[in-house]
Write a protein that holds these residues in place. Structure first.
Motif, PDB file in Angstrom:
ATOM      1  N   LYS A  22       0.833  -1.198   0.000  1.00 41.37           N
ATOM      2  CA  LYS A  22       0.000   0.000   0.000  1.00 41.37           C
ATOM      3  C   LYS A  22       0.868   1.249   0.000  1.00 41.37           C
ATOM      4  O   LYS A  22       2.080   1.191   0.111  1.00 41.37           O
ATOM      5  CB  LYS A  22      -0.922   0.004   1.214  1.00 41.37           C
ATOM      6  N   GLY A  23       0.191   2.400  -0.083  1.00 48.38           N
ATOM      7  CA  GLY A  23       0.888   3.666   0.062  1.00 48.38           C
ATOM      8  C   GLY A  23       1.464   4.194  -1.232  1.00 48.38           C
ATOM      9  O   GLY A  23       1.023   3.846  -2.330  1.00 48.38           O
ATOM     10  N   LEU A  24       2.486   5.048  -1.088  1.00 45.49           N
ATOM     11  CA  LEU A  24       3.132   5.677  -2.229  1.00 45.49           C
ATOM     12  C   LEU A  24       4.351   4.859  -2.647  1.00 45.49           C
ATOM     13  O   LEU A  24       5.302   4.697  -1.880  1.00 45.49           O
ATOM     14  CB  LEU A  24       3.557   7.106  -1.874  1.00 45.49           C
ATOM     15  N   ILE A  25       4.309   4.352  -3.862  1.00 44.79           N
ATOM     16  CA  ILE A  25       5.392   3.530  -4.414  1.00 44.79           C
ATOM     17  C   ILE A  25       6.068   4.334  -5.514  1.00 44.79           C
ATOM     18  O   ILE A  25       5.414   4.787  -6.453  1.00 44.79           O
ATOM     19  CB  ILE A  25       4.841   2.213  -4.987  1.00 44.79           C
ATOM     20  N   VAL A  26       7.373   4.529  -5.386  1.00 39.39           N
ATOM     21  CA  VAL A  26       8.107   5.348  -6.347  1.00 39.39           C
ATOM     22  C   VAL A  26       9.165   4.500  -7.039  1.00 39.39           C
ATOM     23  O   VAL A  26       9.898   3.746  -6.391  1.00 39.39           O
ATOM     24  CB  VAL A  26       8.769   6.559  -5.663  1.00 39.39           C
ATOM     25  N   LEU A  27       9.238   4.639  -8.371  1.00 42.87           N
ATOM     26  CA  LEU A  27      10.248   3.956  -9.167  1.00 42.87           C
ATOM     27  C   LEU A  27      11.175   4.998  -9.777  1.00 42.87           C
ATOM     28  O   LEU A  27      10.703   5.944 -10.429  1.00 42.87           O
ATOM     29  CB  LEU A  27       9.610   3.122 -10.270  1.00 42.87           C
ATOM     30  N   THR A  28      12.473   4.861  -9.553  1.00 39.12           N
ATOM     31  CA  THR A  28      13.447   5.782 -10.114  1.00 39.12           C
ATOM     32  C   THR A  28      14.528   4.990 -10.839  1.00 39.12           C
ATOM     33  O   THR A  28      14.588   3.762 -10.748  1.00 39.12           O
ATOM     34  CB  THR A  28      14.097   6.648  -9.017  1.00 39.12           C
ATOM     35  N   GLY A  29      15.396   5.684 -11.543  1.00 37.03           N
ATOM     36  CA  GLY A  29      16.485   5.031 -12.258  1.00 37.03           C
ATOM     37  C   GLY A  29      17.092   5.962 -13.280  1.00 37.03           C
ATOM     38  O   GLY A  29      16.556   7.036 -13.580  1.00 37.03           O
ATOM     39  N   GLU A  30      18.240   5.554 -13.800  1.00 38.49           N
ATOM     40  CA  GLU A  30      18.911   6.344 -14.822  1.00 38.49           C
ATOM     41  C   GLU A  30      18.029   6.470 -16.070  1.00 38.49           C
ATOM     42  O   GLU A  30      17.188   5.619 -16.344  1.00 38.49           O
ATOM     43  CB  GLU A  30      20.231   5.676 -15.215  1.00 38.49           C
ATOM     44  N   THR A  31      18.225   7.533 -16.819  1.00 38.68           N
ATOM     45  CA  THR A  31      17.528   7.698 -18.091  1.00 38.68           C
ATOM     46  C   THR A  31      17.864   6.523 -19.009  1.00 38.68           C
ATOM     47  O   THR A  31      19.030   6.171 -19.174  1.00 38.68           O
ATOM     48  CB  THR A  31      17.944   9.011 -18.774  1.00 38.68           C
ATOM     49  N   GLY A  32      16.834   5.906 -19.575  1.00 31.79           N
ATOM     50  CA  GLY A  32      17.045   4.774 -20.460  1.00 31.79           C
ATOM     51  C   GLY A  32      17.129   3.440 -19.764  1.00 31.79           C
ATOM     52  O   GLY A  32      17.303   2.403 -20.405  1.00 31.79           O
ATOM     53  N   SER A 490       9.266   8.460 -11.377  1.00 39.67           N
ATOM     54  CA  SER A 490       9.714   9.834 -11.167  1.00 39.67           C
ATOM     55  C   SER A 490      11.220   9.986 -11.355  1.00 39.67           C
ATOM     56  O   SER A 490      11.972   9.013 -11.315  1.00 39.67           O
ATOM     57  CB  SER A 490       9.325  10.287  -9.752  1.00 39.67           C
ATOM     58  N   HIS A 491      11.642  11.248 -11.540  1.00 38.54           N
ATOM     59  CA  HIS A 491      13.072  11.563 -11.594  1.00 38.54           C
ATOM     60  C   HIS A 491      13.421  12.627 -10.554  1.00 38.54           C
ATOM     61  O   HIS A 491      14.511  13.191 -10.580  1.00 38.54           O
ATOM     62  CB  HIS A 491      13.449  12.065 -12.999  1.00 38.54           C
ATOM     63  N   LEU A 492      12.488  12.902  -9.631  1.00 39.51           N
ATOM     64  CA  LEU A 492      12.712  13.933  -8.610  1.00 39.51           C
ATOM     65  C   LEU A 492      13.004  13.317  -7.256  1.00 39.51           C
ATOM     66  O   LEU A 492      12.307  12.407  -6.807  1.00 39.51           O
ATOM     67  CB  LEU A 492      11.484  14.838  -8.508  1.00 39.51           C
ATOM     68  N   ILE A 505      15.067   1.007 -10.898  1.00 41.81           N
ATOM     69  CA  ILE A 505      15.126   0.349 -12.201  1.00 41.81           C
ATOM     70  C   ILE A 505      16.547   0.526 -12.730  1.00 41.81           C
ATOM     71  O   ILE A 505      17.037   1.651 -12.853  1.00 41.81           O
ATOM     72  CB  ILE A 505      14.129   0.967 -13.196  1.00 41.81           C
ATOM     73  N   LYS A 506      17.204  -0.560 -13.042  1.00 39.63           N
ATOM     74  CA  LYS A 506      18.592  -0.452 -13.491  1.00 39.63           C
ATOM     75  C   LYS A 506      18.882  -1.460 -14.592  1.00 39.63           C
ATOM     76  O   LYS A 506      18.194  -2.468 -14.748  1.00 39.63           O
ATOM     77  CB  LYS A 506      19.543  -0.677 -12.319  1.00 39.63           C
ATOM     78  N   LYS A 507      19.960  -1.153 -15.340  1.00 42.46           N
ATOM     79  CA  LYS A 507      20.429  -2.058 -16.385  1.00 42.46           C
ATOM     80  C   LYS A 507      21.657  -2.806 -15.892  1.00 42.46           C
ATOM     81  O   LYS A 507      22.545  -2.220 -15.282  1.00 42.46           O
ATOM     82  CB  LYS A 507      20.788  -1.280 -17.650  1.00 42.46           C
TER      83      LYS A 507
END
Length: 562
Positions: A22-32, A490-492, A505-507
């Motif tokens: 539940k709640g606020l789930i944020v996904l971030t990572g490098e561009t691409g 997001s990117h912030l 999220i990563k490569k």
């Protein structure tokens, strides 16, 4: 809410299996790196068209599987669609894509795209990267207002849609009567000819099949008599060598020894039965051939009748039933032509009646919209202030169209002023891209309170914002997540810091190929990711301290929200 995402062989993803809470789930990572993995997966599960190139190189198929846990209200609605939950109100939606086809399933049962989209529409609401641009189109403003007022508007919108369908159908019928008098008379003459031609034939259902049997019998009567006479001679009793005579002789001989053994007596009884059948069959053949006479006039009569029926079949239908149905249809059309003026007046009356109903429904819809618009514009204004619009005036302008549509006669347009003293102007002429993102977030936050959909997905809703505004957007997302599961790409760093669950999220390089992976971060790992987002990723003491302060401040903000 979405509790699990399983993806296999999708683009750069070899396999990913992620649990959500539940709640606020944020996904971030490098561009691409593939941050839009989640949104893309959900869109695929929705049944949207997808290129076969989405299948990972070297794989035979791609698979997306989403598992949701729904409340009793949603479960009840799904049951009405004959979709039943697994234990714990669990529903699994999957789509498997191969080179030749794609298959969608819900709880293991294959479903079509329409059902899939309807179900997914009850489970998740997606705000893509460019959805805020839909605010530039005035036609979408009416939909937003109606969604806000859906409790009051639902029945009226259904009524408007149904009555508008009736109205357009009546208008279409009226246009079909738009023929001049000369054409009407030609149509009457031709229709009368067809009706009379069928009527004069005095057709009887099944008559053609019966006549064909009679014709086949009579036209071959000479051959039938000749052949049956030969058969009669072979099995009859007129010749010493015929089957009947030989069987009769056999019965006489076996009778002389039948008393010596019970089994022989059985043979005798069988021969008597055969003799009886042979006599009966000979008598029937004799009677049949005696009655069968070749009558050229009867054959000619049947042939002519069949010609008449077959001629009508070529023109009006494959069977007599089809021809008679055509006659009824043509007779109805003829009646309409003969009562042309009355029919036109009748349809015009129905059109007037339908238009009056549409007018009443449109007035009711407009009244509800105007009341709801006052509430919504005030709520949006407050929400925009929460999103760092320092001086904003938001209005919803409702005007009347010249024509009524399936949604009534209202034209709804959002108006805004972001500078003191400036008059409100159409949203599309004033707001920048970043402002549109925040306006859409404000609208989404308000509609979420009216919406039963539990999972909301935002893909870079933070486009074009930074600083204090970014912090206020993060706080707004946290507020929404108090009653909904919010998944934000997001990117912030401000939004990442506000996350209840933070995923990276990563490569990676795997087996000499690139693969995208999704990893849930611990608090310490989340702090390091915030450092990366804030700058160049250098882990200085100051950068780490700043990231820790951002997390602590976000925790305090969320605590106050609760």
């Amino acid at each position: 809410m979405l509790i699990n995402l399983h993806v296999k062989n999708l683009a750069l993803i070899k396999e990913a299996d992620v649990d959500f809470s539940k709640g606020l789930i944020v996904l971030t990572g490098e561009t691409g790196a593939g941050k839009s993995l989640l949104l893309g997966s959900v869109n695929i599960a929705l049944g949207n068209k997808v290129s076969k190139d989405i299948i990972r190189t070297g794989a035979q198929f791609a698979l997306v599987e989403l598992t949701f846990q729904v409340d009793e209200v949603c479960a009840s609605k799904l049951k009405q669609m004959d979709i039943f939950m697994e234990e714990g109100n669990i529903i699994t939606v999957s789509r498997k894509i191969s080179e030749s086809r794609s298959v969608s399933k819900i709880n293991g049962e294959t479903v079509n795209v329409n059902v899939l989209k309807k179900v997914m529409g009850m489970l998740v609401d997606i705000h893509g990267q460019h959805e805020h641009q839909s605010l530039l189109y005035v036609s979408n403003h009416l939909n937003i207002l109606d969604k806000y007022a859906k409790k009051e508007m639902a029945d009226i919108l259904k009524g408007l849609s149904a009555e508008y369908g009736n109205y357009t159908e009546l208008k279409s019928r009226l246009s079909s009567y738009n023929i001049d008098e000369a054409q009407r008379m030609r149509e009457i003459e031709f229709s009368m000819y067809e009706v009379n031609e069928i009527e004069n034939a005095n057709l009887i259902p099944g008559e053609d099949e019966e006549l064909e049997e009679q014709y086949k019998k009579l036209s071959n009567s000479e051959n039938i008599v000749e052949t049956l006479s030969s058969v009669y001679g072979l099995i009859g009793y007129d010749s010493m060598q015929s089957a009947g005579e030989l069987i009769s002789k056999a019965t006489q001989e076996i009778s002389s020894i039948s008393n010596f053994d019970e089994k022989i007596n059985g043979f005798k009884e069988t021969l008597f039965d055969i003799d009886s059948v042979c006599r009966d069959l000979s008598a029937e053949i004799s009677d049949y051939t005696g009655e069968l006479e070749y009558d050229p006039r009867e054959v000619s009569r049947i042939s002519e009748r069949l010609d008449t029926i077959n001629h009508l079949k070529l023109k009006y239908g494959k069977t007599i039933d089809d021809i008679l149905q055509y006659q009824d249809k043509k007779q109805s059309y003829l009646d309409e032509l003969n009562n042309y003026s009355e029919k036109i007046d009748q349809i015009k009356g129905l059109i007037t009646e339908s238009r009056e109903k549409l007018q009443v429904l449109s007035e009711r819809a407009s009244k509800i919209r105007k009341t709801a618009a006052k509430e919504l514009q005030n709520s949006i204004t407050d929400a925009l202030k929460d999103l760092n619009f320092l001086s904003v005036d938001f209005k919803i302008n409702i005007t009347k169209k010249d024509k009524i549509t399936d949604k009534g006669f209202d034209n709804v347009e959002f108006m805004i002023s972001t500078n003191p003293g400036e008059p409100v102007r159409p949203l599309a002429k004033v707001a920048s891209g970043g402002e549109l993102s925040r306006i859409m977030l404000a609208i989404k936050s308000l509609l979420a309170g009216e919406d039963e959909i539990e999972t909301l997905i935002f893909d870079e809703i933070d486009t074009g914002i930074s600083g204090k505004t970014a912090s206020m957007v993060a706080e707004k997302l946290a507020k929404i997540s108090a009653n909904h599961q919010v998944i934000c790409i997001s990117h912030l760093s401000q939004i990442a810091a506000m996350a209840d669950s933070h995923y990276l999220i990563k490569k990676d390089m795997e087996d000499n190929s690139t693969a995208t992976n999704i990893v849930k971060l611990t608090r310490e790992e989340s702090i390091k990711e915030i450092v990366r987002i804030n700058g160049d990723g250098t882990m200085t003491d100051a950068a780490i301290a700043h990231a820790i302060e951002m997390k602590d401040m976000a925790d305090r903000t969320k605590s106050n929200l609760v």
